[in-house]
Design a protein around this motif. Structure first.
Motif, PDB file in Angstrom:
ATOM      1  N   ALA A  29      46.555  87.560 116.327  1.00  0.00           N
ATOM      2  CA  ALA A  29      45.483  86.802 117.327  1.00  0.00           C
ATOM      3  C   ALA A  29      45.972  85.175 117.050  1.00  0.00           C
ATOM      4  CB  ALA A  29      44.113  86.917 117.311  1.00  0.00           C
ATOM      5  N   GLU A  30      46.027  84.464 118.222  1.00  0.00           N
ATOM      6  CA  GLU A  30      45.965  83.098 118.433  1.00  0.00           C
ATOM      7  C   GLU A  30      44.845  82.383 118.538  1.00  0.00           C
ATOM      8  OE1 GLU A  30      49.364  82.022 120.918  1.00  0.00           O
ATOM      9  OE2 GLU A  30      50.836  83.284 119.937  1.00  0.00           O
ATOM     10  N   TYR A  31      44.433  81.302 117.816  1.00  0.00           N
ATOM     11  CA  TYR A  31      43.304  80.531 117.768  1.00  0.00           C
ATOM     12  C   TYR A  31      43.699  79.033 118.467  1.00  0.00           C
ATOM     13  CZ  TYR A  31      41.367  84.560 115.353  1.00  0.00           C
ATOM     14  OH  TYR A  31      41.057  85.918 115.035  1.00  0.00           O
ATOM     15  N   ARG A  32      42.695  78.431 119.088  1.00  0.00           N
ATOM     16  CA  ARG A  32      43.049  77.098 119.627  1.00  0.00           C
ATOM     17  C   ARG A  32      42.645  76.274 118.421  1.00  0.00           C
ATOM     18  NH1 ARG A  32      42.901  75.899 124.765  1.00  0.00           N
ATOM     19  NH2 ARG A  32      41.428  77.619 125.143  1.00  0.00           N
ATOM     20  N   LEU A  33      43.792  75.197 118.275  1.00  0.00           N
ATOM     21  CA  LEU A  33      43.954  74.372 117.220  1.00  0.00           C
ATOM     22  C   LEU A  33      42.742  73.002 117.416  1.00  0.00           C
ATOM     23  CD1 LEU A  33      45.156  73.844 114.288  1.00  0.00           C
ATOM     24  CD2 LEU A  33      46.981  72.539 115.507  1.00  0.00           C
ATOM     25  N   VAL A  34      42.163  72.758 116.709  1.00  0.00           N
ATOM     26  CA  VAL A  34      41.202  71.426 116.892  1.00  0.00           C
ATOM     27  C   VAL A  34      41.176  70.869 115.501  1.00  0.00           C
ATOM     28  CG1 VAL A  34      39.889  72.824 118.718  1.00  0.00           C
ATOM     29  CG2 VAL A  34      39.056  72.981 116.160  1.00  0.00           C
ATOM     30  N   TYR A 295      30.714  70.442 121.122  1.00  0.00           N
ATOM     31  CA  TYR A 295      30.878  71.624 120.482  1.00  0.00           C
ATOM     32  C   TYR A 295      30.794  71.332 118.984  1.00  0.00           C
ATOM     33  CZ  TYR A 295      32.646  74.049 124.924  1.00  0.00           C
ATOM     34  OH  TYR A 295      32.657  74.546 126.019  1.00  0.00           O
ATOM     35  N   THR A 296      29.805  72.141 118.487  1.00  0.00           N
ATOM     36  CA  THR A 296      29.726  72.451 116.978  1.00  0.00           C
ATOM     37  C   THR A 296      30.488  73.582 116.452  1.00  0.00           C
ATOM     38  OG1 THR A 296      27.602  73.547 117.043  1.00  0.00           O
ATOM     39  CG2 THR A 296      27.494  71.202 117.076  1.00  0.00           C
ATOM     40  N   VAL A 297      31.185  73.259 115.070  1.00  0.00           N
ATOM     41  CA  VAL A 297      31.619  74.433 114.759  1.00  0.00           C
ATOM     42  C   VAL A 297      30.994  75.388 113.574  1.00  0.00           C
ATOM     43  CG1 VAL A 297      33.890  75.028 113.307  1.00  0.00           C
ATOM     44  CG2 VAL A 297      33.789  73.181 114.930  1.00  0.00           C
ATOM     45  N   GLN A 298      30.667  76.483 113.922  1.00  0.00           N
ATOM     46  CA  GLN A 298      30.135  77.234 112.946  1.00  0.00           C
ATOM     47  C   GLN A 298      30.718  77.779 111.678  1.00  0.00           C
ATOM     48  OE1 GLN A 298      26.705  77.491 114.303  1.00  0.00           O
ATOM     49  NE2 GLN A 298      27.773  76.382 115.719  1.00  0.00           N
ATOM     50  N   ALA A 299      30.033  78.212 110.617  1.00  0.00           N
ATOM     51  CA  ALA A 299      30.611  78.552 109.620  1.00  0.00           C
ATOM     52  C   ALA A 299      31.756  79.868 109.623  1.00  0.00           C
ATOM     53  CB  ALA A 299      29.485  79.294 108.682  1.00  0.00           C
ATOM     54  N   ASN A 300      31.760  80.413 110.768  1.00  0.00           N
ATOM     55  CA  ASN A 300      32.682  81.470 110.830  1.00  0.00           C
ATOM     56  C   ASN A 300      33.783  81.053 111.914  1.00  0.00           C
ATOM     57  OD1 ASN A 300      31.414  81.609 113.119  1.00  0.00           O
ATOM     58  ND2 ASN A 300      31.112  83.667 113.384  1.00  0.00           N
ATOM     59  N   ASN A 301      33.796  79.624 111.910  1.00  0.00           N
ATOM     60  CA  ASN A 301      34.811  78.703 112.803  1.00  0.00           C
ATOM     61  C   ASN A 301      34.602  79.201 114.227  1.00  0.00           C
ATOM     62  OD1 ASN A 301      35.890  77.468 110.660  1.00  0.00           O
ATOM     63  ND2 ASN A 301      37.845  78.378 110.663  1.00  0.00           N
ATOM     64  N   THR A 302      33.684  79.820 114.985  1.00  0.00           N
ATOM     65  CA  THR A 302      33.435  79.925 116.274  1.00  0.00           C
ATOM     66  C   THR A 302      32.515  78.635 116.614  1.00  0.00           C
ATOM     67  OG1 THR A 302      31.052  80.996 115.845  1.00  0.00           O
ATOM     68  CG2 THR A 302      33.189  82.328 116.158  1.00  0.00           C
ATOM     69  N   VAL A 303      32.841  78.216 117.833  1.00  0.00           N
ATOM     70  CA  VAL A 303      32.279  77.023 118.568  1.00  0.00           C
ATOM     71  C   VAL A 303      30.673  77.183 119.336  1.00  0.00           C
ATOM     72  CG1 VAL A 303      34.470  75.653 118.390  1.00  0.00           C
ATOM     73  CG2 VAL A 303      33.771  77.103 120.441  1.00  0.00           C
ATOM     74  N   ALA A 336      38.120  70.077 125.074  1.00  0.00           N
ATOM     75  CA  ALA A 336      38.098  69.992 126.611  1.00  0.00           C
ATOM     76  C   ALA A 336      38.126  71.653 127.270  1.00  0.00           C
ATOM     77  CB  ALA A 336      39.487  69.247 127.094  1.00  0.00           C
ATOM     78  N   TYR A 337      39.024  72.309 126.610  1.00  0.00           N
ATOM     79  CA  TYR A 337      39.264  73.640 127.065  1.00  0.00           C
ATOM     80  C   TYR A 337      38.330  74.722 126.265  1.00  0.00           C
ATOM     81  CZ  TYR A 337      42.718  70.966 129.677  1.00  0.00           C
ATOM     82  OH  TYR A 337      43.139  69.906 130.375  1.00  0.00           O
ATOM     83  N   LEU A 338      37.602  74.438 125.704  1.00  0.00           N
ATOM     84  CA  LEU A 338      36.766  75.404 124.653  1.00  0.00           C
ATOM     85  C   LEU A 338      35.781  76.152 125.502  1.00  0.00           C
ATOM     86  CD1 LEU A 338      36.356  73.553 121.340  1.00  0.00           C
ATOM     87  CD2 LEU A 338      38.246  75.393 121.765  1.00  0.00           C
ATOM     88  N   GLN A 339      35.501  77.355 124.920  1.00  0.00           N
ATOM     89  CA  GLN A 339      34.355  78.099 125.679  1.00  0.00           C
ATOM     90  C   GLN A 339      33.396  78.566 124.664  1.00  0.00           C
ATOM     91  OE1 GLN A 339      36.013  81.586 127.615  1.00  0.00           O
ATOM     92  NE2 GLN A 339      37.149  80.213 129.300  1.00  0.00           N
ATOM     93  N   ASP A 340      32.157  78.775 124.966  1.00  0.00           N
ATOM     94  CA  ASP A 340      30.954  78.908 123.730  1.00  0.00           C
ATOM     95  C   ASP A 340      31.561  80.419 122.951  1.00  0.00           C
ATOM     96  OD1 ASP A 340      28.987  77.866 122.757  1.00  0.00           O
ATOM     97  OD2 ASP A 340      27.652  78.947 124.239  1.00  0.00           O
TER      98      ASP A 340
END
Length: 348
Positions: A29-34, A295-303, A336-340
């Protein structure tokens, strides 16, 4: 029979070739780099930043009380002077003549009074006439005192240790009473920055508030100061309130501070002691001066998208009206392009 056997063999080979392929591994899986930053605590109110001008706290325009011709001025701009030092004086010919004249008038009035008192005892003159002689003597005494004082003020002496900031006249010039001759800055009074505050700024400033000062001519060099004077009435011309910030000139003894230097004062307001949450402006996806979406980053790296209220902007930081939990991480780059709920990869 041979043909049938060959066909059977070929059929088996074809079926084998059409059979299920060997399973392959699924792509990663590819994740967005922030990039992220942690929310930092900061003061509850922003610094009040205003332009100002450096000056000695006490700057005195020195002049003669009487007019005349300047005989000599012993100092020039930039020279240091000591308390009691003779700086300038007039040609005293006219002043001394006035002293002599008023002295003669006083002496005559005194003689007339003594003679009048004797005549009154003999009842040669009336009480009213004696009273008039006493009044004339008092007037003559006042005129003599004024002439003597004028003689003393026909010269200028330094009232305190300081430096000559400006010289307005030269020897030989004819000057009028009260015309400025020298501008003297008192070193004993200290160096200050003079600034003006709008009403919405002045109401948050009190005597003793700390400040940080900087001059354009000396970039990067800072002085710590405090408010020592604050006008309680607005200037009729500008509608602003004057403020005087004292500074420790000895903090940088090697630097020469000049009266009139342009600079800035950053003053701590009265409610500066509290704390707020601060986050970088880059973390804002959209917003205005009152609210922002981040956007805040949670412990499991979800935003998680979140709307925050802005108290004020301080440089490249936003101070929030309501605090965020300690250690809250916000996306500073790549939001800019993140989703919840999206999982992201944090760039180290």
């Amino acid at each position: 029979m041979k043909h049938l056997t060959l066909l059977s063999t070929l059929s088996m080979l074809v079926l084998a070739a059409c059979g299920p392929a060997t399973p392959e591994e699924a792509p990663a899986a590819e994740y967005r780099l922030v990039k992220i930053e942690t929310v930092q605590p900061g003061p509850a109110a922003g610094l009040i930043e205003v332009p100002g001008i450096g000056a000695f706290r006490d700057e005195t325009r020195l002049s003669f009380k009487v007019g005349g011709v300047i005989e000599n001025i012993t100092v020039r701009e930039g020279e240091a002077v000591e308390k009691g030092q003779r700086l300038a004086w007039l040609n005293k010919q006219d002043v001394n003549a006035a002293v002599s004249q008023t002295s003669a008038v006083f002496d005559k009035a005194q003689r007339d009074l003594v003679r009048g008192q004797a005549l009154r005892e003999q009842e040669v003159i009336s009480k009213v006439q004696l009273d008039n002689l006493e009044t004339a003597a008092q007037a003559a005494r006042a005129q003599l005192s004024q002439a003597q004082f004028s003689s003393q003020t026909a010269e200028i002496k330094a009232q305190t240790k300081g430096v000559v900031l400006k010289r307005f006249a030269q020897a030989g010039e004819v000057v009028s009473p009260g015309q400025p001759i020298l501008l003297l800055g008192s070193k004993a009074s200290g160096f200050v920055m003079k600034a003006s505050l709008a009403d919405k700024q002045a109401v948050h400033v009190q005597l003793g508030n700390k400040a940080e000062l900087e001059f354009d001519a000396l970039p990067g060099v800072k002085w710590i100061g405090k408010v020592i004077e604050l006008s309680q009435a607005a200037d009729p011309a500008t509608g602003t309130y004057g403020v005087l910030v004292a500074m420790d000139a000895n903090a940088h003894k090697e630097l020469n501070l000049l009266s009139g230097m342009q600079g800035r004062a950053r003053i701590e307001p009265v409610n500066f002691s509290g704390t707020r949450s601060y986050l970088p402006i880059e973390a804002v996806v959209e917003g205005d001066n009152k609210a922002a979406w981040i956007y805040t980053v949670q412990a499991n790296n979800t935003v998680k998208g979140q709307n925050v209220q802005i108290a004020f902007i301080a440089g490249n930081q936003l101070a929030l009206s309501d605090p965020l939990p300690d250690g809250t991480r916000v996306v500073s780059t790549g939001a800019a392009y993140l989703q919840d709920g999206e999982t992201v990869k944090v760039q180290e």
